[in-house]
Design a protein around this motif. Structure first.
Motif, short mmCIF file in Angstrom:
data_model
loop_
_atom_site.label_atom_id
_atom_site.label_comp_id
_atom_site.label_asym_id
_atom_site.label_seq_id
_atom_site.Cartn_x
_atom_site.Cartn_y
_atom_site.Cartn_z
N MET A 113 -36.16 -37.66 -1.18
CA MET A 113 -35.43 -36.52 -1.73
C MET A 113 -34.56 -35.91 -0.63
SD MET A 113 -36.57 -33.27 -4.09
CE MET A 113 -37.66 -32.52 -2.88
N PRO A 114 -33.26 -36.23 -0.58
CA PRO A 114 -32.35 -35.52 0.32
C PRO A 114 -32.18 -34.08 -0.16
CG PRO A 114 -31.39 -37.58 -0.49
CD PRO A 114 -32.58 -37.28 -1.34
N LEU A 115 -32.08 -33.15 0.77
CA LEU A 115 -31.91 -31.75 0.42
C LEU A 115 -30.84 -31.13 1.31
CD1 LEU A 115 -35.63 -30.59 0.05
CD2 LEU A 115 -33.94 -30.75 -1.78
N PRO A 120 -36.31 -41.74 -11.05
CA PRO A 120 -35.50 -40.66 -10.48
C PRO A 120 -35.43 -39.44 -11.39
CG PRO A 120 -34.07 -42.29 -11.48
CD PRO A 120 -35.47 -42.80 -11.65
N ILE A 121 -35.37 -38.27 -10.77
CA ILE A 121 -34.98 -37.04 -11.45
C ILE A 121 -33.89 -36.39 -10.60
CG2 ILE A 121 -37.24 -36.71 -12.53
CD1 ILE A 121 -37.77 -34.50 -10.43
N GLY A 122 -33.12 -35.47 -11.17
CA GLY A 122 -32.05 -34.85 -10.40
C GLY A 122 -31.45 -33.66 -11.10
N ASP A 123 -30.51 -33.00 -10.39
CA ASP A 123 -29.92 -31.77 -10.90
C ASP A 123 -28.40 -31.75 -10.79
OD1 ASP A 123 -29.64 -31.59 -8.18
OD2 ASP A 123 -30.54 -29.61 -7.97
N GLY A 124 -27.77 -32.90 -10.52
CA GLY A 124 -26.33 -32.93 -10.33
C GLY A 124 -25.92 -32.69 -8.89
N ARG A 125 -26.91 -32.52 -8.02
CA ARG A 125 -26.62 -32.30 -6.60
C ARG A 125 -27.44 -33.22 -5.71
NH1 ARG A 125 -26.82 -26.35 -3.61
NH2 ARG A 125 -26.05 -27.06 -1.57
N THR A 126 -28.68 -33.51 -6.12
CA THR A 126 -29.52 -34.44 -5.38
C THR A 126 -30.43 -35.17 -6.35
OG1 THR A 126 -30.93 -34.70 -3.42
CG2 THR A 126 -31.44 -32.85 -4.89
N VAL A 127 -31.16 -36.16 -5.84
CA VAL A 127 -32.06 -36.99 -6.65
C VAL A 127 -33.37 -37.14 -5.89
CG1 VAL A 127 -32.45 -39.33 -7.56
CG2 VAL A 127 -30.21 -38.24 -7.82
N ILE A 130 -32.01 -27.01 7.22
CA ILE A 130 -32.57 -26.91 5.86
C ILE A 130 -33.76 -25.96 5.88
CG2 ILE A 130 -33.53 -28.18 3.91
CD1 ILE A 130 -30.70 -28.98 4.61
N SER A 131 -33.78 -25.03 4.94
CA SER A 131 -34.93 -24.16 4.74
C SER A 131 -35.44 -24.36 3.32
CB SER A 131 -34.54 -22.68 4.93
OG SER A 131 -34.07 -22.44 6.23
N PHE A 132 -36.76 -24.41 3.17
CA PHE A 132 -37.30 -24.44 1.81
C PHE A 132 -38.62 -23.71 1.76
CE2 PHE A 132 -38.13 -28.46 3.88
CZ PHE A 132 -39.47 -28.74 3.63
N ALA A 133 -38.82 -23.09 0.61
CA ALA A 133 -40.02 -22.29 0.38
C ALA A 133 -40.90 -22.99 -0.64
CB ALA A 133 -39.63 -20.91 -0.12
N ILE A 134 -42.21 -22.77 -0.49
CA ILE A 134 -43.19 -23.30 -1.44
C ILE A 134 -43.85 -22.11 -2.12
CG2 ILE A 134 -45.18 -24.77 -1.77
CD1 ILE A 134 -42.72 -26.16 -0.56
N VAL A 135 -43.68 -22.03 -3.43
CA VAL A 135 -44.35 -21.00 -4.22
C VAL A 135 -45.08 -21.70 -5.36
CG1 VAL A 135 -42.61 -19.26 -3.64
CG2 VAL A 135 -42.37 -20.60 -5.73
N GLY A 136 -45.95 -20.97 -6.03
CA GLY A 136 -46.68 -21.61 -7.11
C GLY A 136 -47.49 -20.64 -7.93
N ARG A 137 -48.21 -21.21 -8.86
CA ARG A 137 -49.12 -20.43 -9.70
C ARG A 137 -50.38 -21.25 -9.93
NH1 ARG A 137 -46.41 -19.02 -15.01
NH2 ARG A 137 -47.33 -20.96 -15.75
N ASN A 138 -51.51 -20.69 -9.54
CA ASN A 138 -52.80 -21.37 -9.69
C ASN A 138 -52.82 -22.71 -8.96
OD1 ASN A 138 -53.55 -19.28 -11.50
ND2 ASN A 138 -52.69 -20.43 -13.23
N GLY A 155 -26.04 -23.40 -15.81
CA GLY A 155 -25.79 -24.72 -15.24
C GLY A 155 -26.55 -24.91 -13.94
N ARG A 156 -25.99 -25.72 -13.04
CA ARG A 156 -26.67 -26.05 -11.79
C ARG A 156 -26.94 -24.79 -10.97
NH1 ARG A 156 -24.43 -26.85 -6.99
NH2 ARG A 156 -22.35 -26.93 -7.93
N LEU A 157 -28.15 -24.71 -10.41
CA LEU A 157 -28.51 -23.59 -9.55
C LEU A 157 -27.77 -23.69 -8.21
CD1 LEU A 157 -32.38 -23.58 -10.11
CD2 LEU A 157 -30.80 -21.77 -10.82
N PRO A 158 -27.54 -22.56 -7.53
CA PRO A 158 -26.89 -22.61 -6.21
C PRO A 158 -27.83 -23.07 -5.10
CG PRO A 158 -27.32 -20.35 -6.86
CD PRO A 158 -27.67 -21.19 -8.04
N TRP A 159 -29.08 -23.32 -5.42
CA TRP A 159 -30.03 -23.90 -4.48
C TRP A 159 -30.71 -25.08 -5.20
CZ3 TRP A 159 -30.50 -19.04 -6.64
CH2 TRP A 159 -31.49 -18.88 -7.62
N ALA A 160 -31.40 -25.92 -4.46
CA ALA A 160 -32.17 -27.02 -5.07
C ALA A 160 -33.57 -26.51 -5.39
CB ALA A 160 -32.23 -28.19 -4.11
N GLU A 161 -34.03 -26.82 -6.61
CA GLU A 161 -35.33 -26.32 -7.04
C GLU A 161 -36.11 -27.44 -7.75
OE1 GLU A 161 -35.69 -22.15 -8.42
OE2 GLU A 161 -36.38 -23.06 -10.30
#
Length: 602
Positions: free
Chosen positions: A35-37, A16-23, A153-161, A102-108
């Motif tokens: 991964m619940p979001l 598991p990994i997490g951010d204090g809001r989801t895992v 739920i909305s989520f975006a996919i961004v990246g580099r290379n 601290g924790r972001l206002p969105w899940a990342e």
């Protein structure tokens, strides 16, 4: 590009990994199957773990054959997976990114791939799921940004290379986005998913996320520096503390019992529950550990949340609450197959409405631990505890469902021991001036409870505290009351022997008599036995049991709810707070009670 096969991976293969809001749960192939979001108790957007066909997943792995090694970066909950192929080696770093404050206002979710040597061809697919068949996902291209929607739920996919192909919003199986890239020595590739729920969607800048991964690593290390434990099995204790931190729902300070729902306790199914709720019992053990670890902020947040929640939902004390502090835990069943086809898949948990008398002992233990560490209760809490102690004086005579949430309503011995503990701590709190009320009455009733237990809960035939009067059935939960102080003498020592003989599978234990026909051994019970061995002075046995049990987690030290005694595989929801809490409590108990000489080399 081929589709990765539907997930039937062993539960022990997940980290598991997490951010204090989801895992998020990451498998050995670098896949994310759960991964619940954006919140832990949300319907999961990625749930191939339970729904192989339409659950959704994130796949990222080399295209050919490869070998895998993985670890958590020391003192963090950031996972490193190293892939080695015939042509090269590359490292995947997975983090739920935190912000500067601290924790972001969105899940990342950030997935960074660094080339180490040679070249490695990677492919990746992000396939949103149907939220357990309750929503239909779709993809939009908005000014070049790939945006996925599932329900609200909305989520975006961004990246580099990251070699992204054009989205496939109308593919035959489900909408997806995918890509390919090739690593080389010192190359860096990045894939980022940012999610919000019924609110505007932030599009992260990949360079900021790249720095955010390193900031997240530093943040976990800073937290770990505040963690204070010197003693045996230190690495195992710290990993358990980090696992528990993942289960703390930071918006409120509550703690989830586990990060998943519906993972079965046996191959026949049926015992599939949602553990994304806050149990009073778990919070009691967690508070004790957090205080001893010097983690003041988590301790105060958890205790304040619990006491406020109890008052708001009173006057009855509930077994568990939602992560946001409510009591609605209605069970809903979903038309998906479950892990390895073992259903049902549910949300909610029916145990909330049960009478479990042991929970009163847990509540008072939390408050006494908090006070004993140098803190002061507020007036409203003091009054509530006094009223609760008065209720325990009456309630303890009633039958209940016991700690194991059983359908048979009986006079369970461990429940009476929990009531004894509640009044014992209530007396101590009154004598220290923390709560009002009649300490004399509580002390008198405490002794009546003890007399009842010794006359009705003890069996000369079994030479043990039994599960309930008139029976020789055994219940591993009575082992909690060596550490609670109820009994650290001959009767508890004899009970350990009886439980080991009748419920044991080596150093592992089943929960109670007969349950070996229904489920596997329960991880926490095994650690309770180790702790109670130390309480009755059997230190060599306690240490030997602990040495064995700390090897029973998976490759990165994570425990589920149960272990198959025949092959060591994990069963039940994970990571399981009670399992990790029991490990921590056992280590602390043995450290504090065993002679230092016996602990040399640990």
């Amino acid at each position: 590009m081929h589709d990765t096969p539907a997930s039937a991976d062993p539960l022990s293969s997940y980290a598991p990994i997490g951010d204090g809001r989801t895992v998020a749960l990451i498998g050995m192939r670098g896949q994310i199957d759960w991964m619940p979001l954006p919140n832990l108790d949300s319907h999961p957007v990625f749930a191939r773990l339970l729904d192989a066909e339409t659950g959704g997943a994130i796949d990222l792995h080399p295209t050919g054959e490869y070998e895998v090694k993985r670890r958590y970066i020391p003192r963090t909950n950031v996972l490193e997976t190293t892939f080695t192929t015939a042509a090269g080696k590359a490292r995947l770093t997975d983090a739920m990114v935190t912000g500067v404050a601290g924790r972001l206002p969105w899940a990342e979710l950030a997935r960074r791939v660094d080339g180490i040597e040679g070249e490695v061809d990677f492919e990746w697919v992000i396939r949103p799921g149907t939220q357990l068949q309750t929503a239909s996902p779709w993809i939009e291209d908005i000014d070049g940004a790939c945006v996925m929607r599932v329900g609200e739920i909305s989520f975006a996919i961004v990246g580099r290379n990251h070699g992204r192909d054009d989205p496939e919003p109308g593919s035959a199986s489900s909408p997806r986005i995918q890509g390919r890239f090739t690593t080389s020595t010192d190359s860096r590739h990045l894939i980022v998913l940012a999610a919000t729920d019924d609110e505007p969607l932030h599009l992260p800048d990949p360079d900021n996320v790249d720095r955010g991964i390193d900031r997240t690593i530093d943040g976990w290390r800073t937290w770990s520096k505040e963690f204070s434990y010197e003693g045996p099995w230190a690495r195992d204790v710290q990993r358990s503390a980090l696992a528990l931190k993942l289960l703390v729902y930071s918006p409120t300070g509550s703690m989830a019992a586990a990060a998943t729902t519906s993972l079965p306790e046996n191959p026949r199914g049926g015992k599939n529950w949602d553990y994304r709720f806050a149990w009073v019992r778990d919070l009691a053990y967690a508070s004790h550990a957090l205080i001893l670890f010097g983690l003041r902020e988590e301790t105060h947040a958890a205790i304040s949340w619990l006491l406020r929640t109890i008052r708001e939902n009173g006057p009855d004390l509930h077994v568990m609450y939602t992560l946001r502090g409510g009591t609605s835990t209605d069970v809903q069943t979903f038309d998906v197959e479950g892990w390895r086809g073992i259903g049902p898949v549910v949300t909610g948990n029916p145990a909330q409405g049960q009478l479990q008398l042991g929970v009163y002992g847990d509540l008072f233990a939390i408050c006494r631990t908090y006070v004993d560490s140098g803190n002061v209760l507020d007036v409203a809490t003091g009054r509530m505890l006094a009223d609760t102690a008065d209720r325990v004086c009456d309630l303890w005579r009633n039958p209940d469902s016991g700690m194991w949430e059983l359908p048979e309503i009986r006079h369970y011995t461990s429940s009476k021991m929990g009531c004894w503990q509640a009044l014992n701590d209530a007396v101590a709190l009154a004598e220290s001036g923390q709560i009002p009320g009649s300490a004399a009455r509580w002390a008198s009733e405490r002794e009546r409870i003890r007399q009842w237990i010794e006359e009705n809960g003890w069996s000369e035939e079994a030479q043990a505290y039994v599960m309930f009067p008139g029976s020789t059935d055994l219940d591993a939960s009575v082992l909690l009351h060596g550490p609670s102080g109820y009994d650290r003498g001959e009767r508890m020592s004899s009970t350990i022997d009886a439980i080991t003989r009748d419920l044991g599978a080596g150093n592992l234990l089943y929960r109670y008599s007969g349950v070996d026909q229904e489920e596997h051994t329960f991880v926490a019970c095994a650690f309770w036995r180790a702790a109670t061995l130390a309480c009755v002075g059997r230190h060599d046995e306690a240490i030997a049991a602990m040495d064995d049990l700390v090897t029973r987690g998976n490759d990165v030290g994570i425990y589920a709810e149960m272990i198959d005694e025949s092959d060591g595989e994990s069963w039940g929801n994970l990571p399981q707070a009670l399992s990790h809490l029991a490990l921590v409590t056992a280590a602390l108990t043995i450290r504090d009670l065993a002679p230092a000489k016996k602990l040399e080399g640990h």
